[in-house]
Structures are given as structure tokens and as C-alpha cells.
Design a protein around this motif. Sequence first.
Motif, PDB file in Angstrom:
ATOM      1  N   ALA A   1       0.840  -1.208   0.000  1.00 24.15           N
ATOM      2  CA  ALA A   1       0.000   0.000   0.000  1.00 24.15           C
ATOM      3  C   ALA A   1       0.869   1.249   0.000  1.00 24.15           C
ATOM      4  O   ALA A   1       0.582   2.221  -0.709  1.00 24.15           O
ATOM      5  CB  ALA A   1      -0.924  -0.012   1.213  1.00 24.15           C
ATOM      6  N   HIS A   2       1.943   1.246   0.801  1.00 25.08           N
ATOM      7  CA  HIS A   2       2.866   2.383   0.822  1.00 25.08           C
ATOM      8  C   HIS A   2       3.484   2.613  -0.549  1.00 25.08           C
ATOM      9  O   HIS A   2       3.621   3.761  -1.010  1.00 25.08           O
ATOM     10  CB  HIS A   2       3.975   2.147   1.856  1.00 25.08           C
ATOM     11  CG  HIS A   2       3.625   2.596   3.236  1.00 25.08           C
ATOM     12  ND1 HIS A   2       2.994   1.782   4.148  1.00 25.08           N
ATOM     13  CD2 HIS A   2       3.820   3.783   3.867  1.00 25.08           C
ATOM     14  CE1 HIS A   2       2.822   2.436   5.284  1.00 25.08           C
ATOM     15  NE2 HIS A   2       3.305   3.659   5.140  1.00 25.08           N
ATOM     16  N   MET A   3       3.870   1.539  -1.213  1.00 23.04           N
ATOM     17  CA  MET A   3       4.474   1.659  -2.548  1.00 23.04           C
ATOM     18  C   MET A   3       3.461   2.224  -3.542  1.00 23.04           C
ATOM     19  O   MET A   3       3.796   3.097  -4.353  1.00 23.04           O
ATOM     20  CB  MET A   3       4.978   0.299  -3.020  1.00 23.04           C
ATOM     21  CG  MET A   3       6.290  -0.143  -2.399  1.00 23.04           C
ATOM     22  SD  MET A   3       7.674   0.971  -2.791  1.00 23.04           S
ATOM     23  CE  MET A   3       7.691   0.884  -4.584  1.00 23.04           C
ATOM     24  N   CYS A   4       2.230   1.743  -3.489  1.00 21.49           N
ATOM     25  CA  CYS A   4       1.200   2.239  -4.412  1.00 21.49           C
ATOM     26  C   CYS A   4       0.958   3.730  -4.209  1.00 21.49           C
ATOM     27  O   CYS A   4       0.869   4.494  -5.179  1.00 21.49           O
ATOM     28  CB  CYS A   4      -0.108   1.468  -4.197  1.00 21.49           C
ATOM     29  SG  CYS A   4      -0.085  -0.219  -4.826  1.00 21.49           S
ATOM     30  N   LEU A   5       0.860   4.157  -2.952  1.00 19.33           N
ATOM     31  CA  LEU A   5       0.623   5.571  -2.685  1.00 19.33           C
ATOM     32  C   LEU A   5       1.832   6.409  -3.099  1.00 19.33           C
ATOM     33  O   LEU A   5       1.680   7.510  -3.639  1.00 19.33           O
ATOM     34  CB  LEU A   5       0.316   5.779  -1.201  1.00 19.33           C
ATOM     35  CG  LEU A   5      -0.115   7.190  -0.789  1.00 19.33           C
ATOM     36  CD1 LEU A   5      -1.300   7.665  -1.619  1.00 19.33           C
ATOM     37  CD2 LEU A   5      -0.452   7.243   0.697  1.00 19.33           C
ATOM     38  N   GLY A   6       3.040   5.880  -2.875  1.00 17.17           N
ATOM     39  CA  GLY A   6       4.241   6.592  -3.291  1.00 17.17           C
ATOM     40  C   GLY A   6       4.327   6.744  -4.802  1.00 17.17           C
ATOM     41  O   GLY A   6       4.677   7.822  -5.313  1.00 17.17           O
ATOM     42  N   LEU A   7       4.001   5.680  -5.521  1.00 17.78           N
ATOM     43  CA  LEU A   7       3.991   5.745  -6.984  1.00 17.78           C
ATOM     44  C   LEU A   7       2.959   6.752  -7.477  1.00 17.78           C
ATOM     45  O   LEU A   7       3.211   7.528  -8.411  1.00 17.78           O
ATOM     46  CB  LEU A   7       3.694   4.361  -7.572  1.00 17.78           C
ATOM     47  CG  LEU A   7       4.815   3.323  -7.490  1.00 17.78           C
ATOM     48  CD1 LEU A   7       4.293   1.944  -7.857  1.00 17.78           C
ATOM     49  CD2 LEU A   7       5.969   3.712  -8.411  1.00 17.78           C
ATOM     50  N   TYR A   8       1.802   6.742  -6.833  1.00 14.83           N
ATOM     51  CA  TYR A   8       0.752   7.672  -7.243  1.00 14.83           C
ATOM     52  C   TYR A   8       1.193   9.122  -7.039  1.00 14.83           C
ATOM     53  O   TYR A   8       1.009   9.968  -7.917  1.00 14.83           O
ATOM     54  CB  TYR A   8      -0.541   7.414  -6.468  1.00 14.83           C
ATOM     55  CG  TYR A   8      -1.570   8.490  -6.711  1.00 14.83           C
ATOM     56  CD1 TYR A   8      -2.298   8.520  -7.898  1.00 14.83           C
ATOM     57  CD2 TYR A   8      -1.774   9.514  -5.782  1.00 14.83           C
ATOM     58  CE1 TYR A   8      -3.215   9.534  -8.146  1.00 14.83           C
ATOM     59  CE2 TYR A   8      -2.684  10.518  -6.018  1.00 14.83           C
ATOM     60  CZ  TYR A   8      -3.394  10.525  -7.202  1.00 14.83           C
ATOM     61  OH  TYR A   8      -4.287  11.543  -7.448  1.00 14.83           O
ATOM     62  N   LYS A   9       1.769   9.431  -5.887  1.00 16.35           N
ATOM     63  CA  LYS A   9       2.184  10.805  -5.607  1.00 16.35           C
ATOM     64  C   LYS A   9       3.241  11.275  -6.593  1.00 16.35           C
ATOM     65  O   LYS A   9       3.218  12.426  -7.055  1.00 16.35           O
ATOM     66  CB  LYS A   9       2.713  10.909  -4.176  1.00 16.35           C
ATOM     67  CG  LYS A   9       1.631  10.859  -3.114  1.00 16.35           C
ATOM     68  CD  LYS A   9       2.232  11.030  -1.735  1.00 16.35           C
ATOM     69  CE  LYS A   9       1.170  11.062  -0.653  1.00 16.35           C
ATOM     70  NZ  LYS A   9       1.751  11.225   0.701  1.00 16.35           N
ATOM     71  N   ALA A  10       4.181  10.381  -6.913  1.00 19.53           N
ATOM     72  CA  ALA A  10       5.222  10.751  -7.871  1.00 19.53           C
ATOM     73  C   ALA A  10       4.621  11.011  -9.248  1.00 19.53           C
ATOM     74  O   ALA A  10       4.979  11.975  -9.930  1.00 19.53           O
ATOM     75  CB  ALA A  10       6.264   9.639  -7.953  1.00 19.53           C
ATOM     76  N   GLY A  11       3.684  10.164  -9.658  1.00 22.98           N
ATOM     77  CA  GLY A  11       3.042  10.360 -10.947  1.00 22.98           C
ATOM     78  C   GLY A  11       2.138  11.572 -10.974  1.00 22.98           C
ATOM     79  O   GLY A  11       2.053  12.275 -11.982  1.00 22.98           O
TER      80      GLY A  11
END
Length: 231
Positions: free
Chosen positions: A176-186
Motif C-alpha cells: 500500500a505504501h508503494m502504491c501511494l508513493g507511486l501515485y504521488k510521484a506520478g
Amino acid sequence: MPEKSETPETPETSETSEKEQPRRRQARGERRIAQLLEAAAAVFTTTGYTAASTNAIAREAGVSPGTLYQFFPNKEAIAIELADRLMHELREMYGEALAPVDPTTPLEEAVGAAVDRFIAFNCEHPVFFTLMHGPDVPGRMAEEHDALHATLLSRIEGLLSSFLPAADPTDLARTAHMCLGLYKAGLELVLAHEGAERDAYVQELKNALIRYLDPLVGEGLGHPDAPRTTA
């Protein structure tokens, strides 16, 4: 010709009028606040929070600084009110966007639907990203953002558990942390572009999330009897 007499005001009419006046004043005040918040959103988005000033916000709203100070004592109060309203709207939205789904739902569909809802919110309110991710967020807003971040992670875990029912809780939280991090970067790239180029970055963001999650979910996604791997 006799003069037309005015209809005398009854006590009931007078009482109704007295009640309506505060309501009208309240309605005018709410419209003014909305006007000031809209102006503040434009100024914060253009200049950032630190460089913004109450004079610039008043000028953007087409009112005097004195009028602004009737409703807000300073720039921080404006930012906090604006952020509170946007966070309330976001909470209502992600309750639906990140709800658990049927495990037979294709990964592309689940990811695409969630990303589209969040992108639409941030594109409609670009000031939210400016206030929440800037280096100079006021203290109370930072605390609210931390609480929002924790709730978002919990919602993402709930959505992911639809596809990864056997995943270890620690692994699920990391995913979940990785998904949210990827989303914020994108999201930062998405907001930096417009038109067709923005659409292209949105698709790239979806692709990145899908390619990250697909090996974790397994090739048999969409089939309830297919074997699954844990995160």
C-alpha cells in the motif's frame, strides 16, 4: 382621487422580516467566504503558500484587504479553511474510490477507476497538492495531512486485500505504501502538464501501478479459482 393606503405591517410580518435579515447576512457572508477561498486557491497555486499574501488574495477576489480581514485574520487561517474543505471532499470521494471490489474484477479496471477519481479531484483542485506537499505547510494542516495519509493507506490496503486475501499484513502495508508513493510521484508529473500530454502521463501512472501489482496478484487475476501469490 383618494390615495391608496399602504397595507399595515402586522406583528407576524415584522417578526418574519427580523428573522430573514440575519439569514440574508449569513448567506452574503458565506458567499464572500467562498469568493475569498476561490481567490486564495488561485493565488496559492500560482505563487505557492510562502510567497502568497493577503493583499494578493484580496486583489484576486476583487475586494479590499479590510473586507478580507472581516472573515480571516491572516493567510494561515485562509489556507487552513481551504484545506479543511478540500480534505472533507476528498474523504467523501475516496470512501467510494478505494472501496473493496469483487476479486474477479480485472486489475486494470480496479486501478484505472481509482486513479481516475483521484486524478479528477487533484486536477479540479490543484491547490490541494500545493498546500499538502509544499515545504511550508502550516502546523495544523500538516497534522491533518498525516491523519489523511494514514486513512488513505488503510483504504488502499482494504482494496488490495480484495486481490491478495492471503497476504501477510506487513507485506500488504508495504505494498500500500508503494502504491501511494507511486501515485504521488506520478501526480506531480500529471499536474505539470495539460491536454493530451497530461492524459499520456495519467496512462503511464496507471501502467506503472498495474505492472507493479500484477506479479503480486498473479497471472490468473479475474478468475476466482486461479492461484495467487502473497505480497
